[in-house]
Design a protein around this motif. Sequence first.
Motif, short mmCIF file in Angstrom:
data_model
loop_
_atom_site.label_atom_id
_atom_site.label_comp_id
_atom_site.label_asym_id
_atom_site.label_seq_id
_atom_site.Cartn_x
_atom_site.Cartn_y
_atom_site.Cartn_z
N ASN A 1 0.81 -1.22 0.00
CA ASN A 1 0.00 0.00 0.00
C ASN A 1 0.85 1.27 0.00
OD1 ASN A 1 -2.58 -1.26 0.03
ND2 ASN A 1 -2.30 -1.73 2.19
N LEU A 2 2.17 1.13 0.08
CA LEU A 2 3.05 2.29 -0.07
C LEU A 2 3.27 2.50 -1.57
CD1 LEU A 2 5.79 1.77 2.70
CD2 LEU A 2 3.92 3.43 2.70
N LYS A 3 2.40 3.26 -2.16
CA LYS A 3 2.43 3.44 -3.62
C LYS A 3 3.08 4.75 -4.03
CE LYS A 3 -1.68 0.57 -4.12
NZ LYS A 3 -3.08 0.47 -4.59
N LEU A 4 3.51 5.53 -3.08
CA LEU A 4 4.15 6.81 -3.37
C LEU A 4 5.65 6.62 -3.54
CD1 LEU A 4 4.39 8.85 -0.03
CD2 LEU A 4 4.36 6.37 -0.21
N PRO A 5 6.36 7.57 -4.14
CA PRO A 5 7.82 7.46 -4.23
C PRO A 5 8.44 7.36 -2.84
CG PRO A 5 7.01 9.16 -5.70
CD PRO A 5 5.84 8.74 -4.86
N THR A 6 9.26 6.33 -2.63
CA THR A 6 9.85 6.07 -1.31
C THR A 6 11.34 5.81 -1.46
OG1 THR A 6 7.77 5.08 -0.53
CG2 THR A 6 9.76 4.59 0.73
N LEU A 7 12.13 6.51 -0.65
CA LEU A 7 13.58 6.32 -0.63
C LEU A 7 14.00 5.79 0.73
CD1 LEU A 7 16.47 6.76 -1.81
CD2 LEU A 7 16.37 9.07 -0.83
N VAL A 8 14.77 4.70 0.73
CA VAL A 8 15.27 4.10 1.97
C VAL A 8 16.80 4.13 1.93
CG1 VAL A 8 15.30 2.07 3.45
CG2 VAL A 8 13.24 2.61 2.13
N LEU A 9 17.41 4.70 2.96
CA LEU A 9 18.86 4.77 3.06
C LEU A 9 19.30 4.13 4.37
CD1 LEU A 9 19.42 8.48 1.93
CD2 LEU A 9 19.63 6.42 0.52
N ILE A 10 20.34 3.30 4.32
CA ILE A 10 20.91 2.72 5.54
C ILE A 10 22.43 2.83 5.44
CG2 ILE A 10 18.98 1.10 5.71
CD1 ILE A 10 20.97 -1.14 4.91
N GLY A 11 23.11 2.66 6.58
CA GLY A 11 24.56 2.68 6.59
C GLY A 11 25.14 1.30 6.33
N ASP A 12 26.38 1.27 5.84
CA ASP A 12 27.01 -0.03 5.59
C ASP A 12 27.44 -0.71 6.89
OD1 ASP A 12 29.06 1.73 6.21
OD2 ASP A 12 30.39 1.08 4.60
N ASN A 13 27.40 0.04 8.01
CA ASN A 13 27.70 -0.53 9.32
C ASN A 13 26.51 -0.30 10.25
OD1 ASN A 13 29.28 -1.83 11.27
ND2 ASN A 13 30.13 0.09 12.00
N ASP A 14 25.33 -0.59 9.74
CA ASP A 14 24.08 -0.29 10.44
C ASP A 14 23.73 -1.42 11.40
OD1 ASP A 14 21.43 0.39 11.13
OD2 ASP A 14 21.14 1.39 9.21
N ALA A 15 23.59 -1.09 12.68
CA ALA A 15 23.26 -2.11 13.68
C ALA A 15 21.78 -2.49 13.65
CB ALA A 15 23.62 -1.60 15.08
N ILE A 16 20.97 -1.74 12.92
CA ILE A 16 19.52 -1.96 12.91
C ILE A 16 19.05 -2.62 11.62
CG2 ILE A 16 17.29 -0.79 13.05
CD1 ILE A 16 18.84 -0.78 15.67
N ASN A 17 19.69 -2.29 10.51
CA ASN A 17 19.27 -2.79 9.20
C ASN A 17 20.41 -3.48 8.47
OD1 ASN A 17 16.36 -1.69 8.60
ND2 ASN A 17 17.44 0.02 9.54
N ASN A 18 20.05 -4.17 7.38
CA ASN A 18 21.06 -4.81 6.53
C ASN A 18 20.56 -4.81 5.08
OD1 ASN A 18 19.18 -6.98 6.33
ND2 ASN A 18 20.02 -7.87 8.21
#
Length: 313
Positions: free
Chosen positions: A253-270
């Motif tokens: 349902n997220l049909k709008l333009p969406t940008l996701v950025l994470i760090g290469d040493n991110d403790a929360i995401n991969n």
Amino acid sequence: MKLILYLALCILLFNCTNKYDKYKATPKYITNAVASNKAYFEAYNESLKLWDVNFEELYIPTTYGVAHVIVSGKSNKESIVLLHGMNASSTMWYPNIKSLSDNYRVFAIDFILEPGKSCIQKDIDDIETVIDWYNEIFYALDLNNFNLIGASRGGWLATNLTLNNPEKIKKLVLLSPAQTFTWIKPSSDLLKNIIYVFSSKEKRVNQTLEAMSNNPNNISDTYIKQYKIGTGKDTLNKLMLKMKPFSRNELKNLKLPTLVLIGDNDAINNEKTIELAKTLQKGQGEIITNAGHFLSIDQADAINTKILEFLNN
């Protein structure tokens, strides 16, 4: 002739009146703060000196308490709403605010359940109530079509707001969103944070900064002071336990333009976060080099550039 001049003057004065003037009065819980809060508000104000732009502070009454909003940028520009990370408050945007304000009208909101200048006056027990609280703010600010940027837990909240208000949000930017696309997986950094729960407050905060930032020495000492005081005041609120990743059906349902950025040493995401971001109808994602969870501070210039390119496109 005099009547015409009088009417013209009235119209001019009316047009010059700031529509947010009624929200500018500083509430007594800040001007007459109790000792336990006074030090935090003073540290907050010192952090605001890091904002190298003109801004105004608004205090908006809502059903659940007072919402503190920092507004910057020209009023005739397209709007951006900023949602900060856990315990960080809106002052966390100090490395990004000039770049954003030079191009947009920016509204940074202090989350009412965390340290900041917002003040809760009625219990909030569920995410639906949080959504209602934000919607009251959007109504008061006359925000009907805006871009939304959320960091960490602010990213999770931003996703929730977008799913509940798809007609209001133009574009969505998520900076290392917590518990949004995937569960937070155990890591050595998170294990260290658990161990340091039994250490002094000073060690706990320092360990958090080291675990979440690739370049903790680059974080302003002024901001760190505020962050430490705020962390000492914070308690685990009930909504923390209700945060969980969104299902595939919800993300559709997220049909709008969406940008996701994470760090290469991110403790929360991969990498999985970025893979899922790219499955969104208009989603894109990228891993930022030499950045941790606090990527908006670790690599501020790169993040500012990526956001502006995305919003301006």
